[in-house]
Write a protein that holds these residues in place. Structure first.
Motif, short mmCIF file in Angstrom:
data_model
loop_
_atom_site.label_atom_id
_atom_site.label_comp_id
_atom_site.label_asym_id
_atom_site.label_seq_id
_atom_site.Cartn_x
_atom_site.Cartn_y
_atom_site.Cartn_z
N GLY A 55 0.82 -1.20 -0.14
CA GLY A 55 -0.04 0.00 -0.30
C GLY A 55 0.85 1.09 -0.02
N GLU A 56 2.06 1.19 0.49
CA GLU A 56 2.78 2.39 0.63
C GLU A 56 3.99 2.45 -0.34
OE1 GLU A 56 2.37 3.72 5.28
OE2 GLU A 56 3.60 1.84 4.90
N ILE A 57 4.05 1.68 -1.42
CA ILE A 57 5.28 1.99 -2.19
C ILE A 57 5.35 3.02 -2.92
CG2 ILE A 57 5.94 0.57 -4.33
CD1 ILE A 57 4.73 -2.04 -3.58
N ALA A 58 4.17 3.56 -3.23
CA ALA A 58 4.62 4.89 -4.16
C ALA A 58 5.36 5.85 -3.07
CB ALA A 58 3.23 5.69 -4.56
N THR A 59 5.12 5.76 -1.77
CA THR A 59 5.74 6.88 -0.91
C THR A 59 7.11 6.42 -0.68
OG1 THR A 59 3.62 6.98 0.09
CG2 THR A 59 5.75 8.02 1.44
N ILE A 60 7.32 4.81 -0.48
CA ILE A 60 8.71 4.48 -0.54
C ILE A 60 9.57 4.85 -1.70
CG2 ILE A 60 10.00 2.18 -0.26
CD1 ILE A 60 7.71 1.37 1.44
N ALA A 61 8.98 4.75 -2.92
CA ALA A 61 9.65 5.19 -4.00
C ALA A 61 10.07 6.56 -4.24
CB ALA A 61 8.57 4.69 -5.12
N LYS A 62 9.09 7.34 -3.56
CA LYS A 62 9.43 8.73 -3.57
C LYS A 62 10.72 8.96 -2.68
CE LYS A 62 7.35 11.95 -0.93
NZ LYS A 62 6.26 12.79 -0.58
#
Ligand SMILES: [Zn+2]
Ligand SMILES: [Zn+2]
Length: 206
Positions: A55-62
């Motif tokens: 669920g938080e991959i987008a933030t981790i990627a950022k």
């Protein structure tokens, strides 16, 4: 100078770890490979992160992309709690996007993650790398526990290569052939340089 590079990469890794630990899904973050092993001439920064859900991959990627402020050659390996490799973080802001990197069939499914179909993950090889755990919410590090389970005792080591001086065959002046350069030459299968940079530059002038 070579140790400075290692320090810079550590700062980038620490920043990443301190940001992702504020999220709920990351369970463990570690530096893996040459930087963890104290290689004075590291080429890249490899990180492993264990997450409980995607669920938080987008933030981790950022947060991963923000490491590029310090250094571009980073790689973040995403694992689920059973230590199965999910993939690596795509470097592009929009993923899947129209960039060349995302044209790879394995990029962007799920978004921000690259699953390279050519790359077969070998746990033993991966875990033979030195591992420096920056953060874990497990009782003990899951990566290190798995390493123990597999009976991996020795980690890969990274010898210090001393700078050497070479006498230029052209002008007779000495020049420094750094440890980092020696490592690169070795990797490319090149023999050591014979001429100094000035003499090489002069050659291209005329
Ligand atoms: Zn992508
Ligand atoms: Zn010279």
């Amino acid at each position: 100078m070579s140790t400075m590079r290692n320090d810079v990469l550590r700062v980038a890794a620490d920043e990443f770890a301190s940001k992702v630990r504020t999220l709920s899904s990351p369970f463990e973050v570690a530096i893996v490979g040459s930087v963890a092993g104290g290689d004075p001439h590291p080429n890249d920064l490899d990180l492993a992160i264990i997450i409980s859900n995607t669920g938080e991959i987008a933030t981790i990627a950022k947060y991963a992309r923000q490491m590029s402020r310090h250094y571009h050659a980073w790689e973040v390996f995403l694992f689920d709690c059973d230590l199965s490799l999910i993939g690596t973080i795509c470097h592009r802001r929009e993923c899947p996007g129209r960039s060349v990197e995302c044209y790879d069939p394995g990029c962007g499914k799920p978004p921000h993650v690259r699953v390279n179909p050519e790359f077969e993950y070998d746990e033993k090889i991966f875990l033979t790398s030195p591992i420096d755990v920056l953060y874990t919410s497990f009782e003990t590090s899951r990566l290190l526990a798995r390493k123990d389970e597999l009976g991996i005792v020795e980690s890969r080591s990274y010898p210090v290569i001393e700078d050497i001086t070479i006498e230029c065959v052209r002008c007779g002046e000495t020049f420094v052939f750094t440890g980092a350069e020696q490592k690169w030459y070795l990797k490319q299968g090149l023999s050591q340089p014979k001429r100094c940079l000035d003499c090489i530059a002069r050659e291209y002038e005329d």
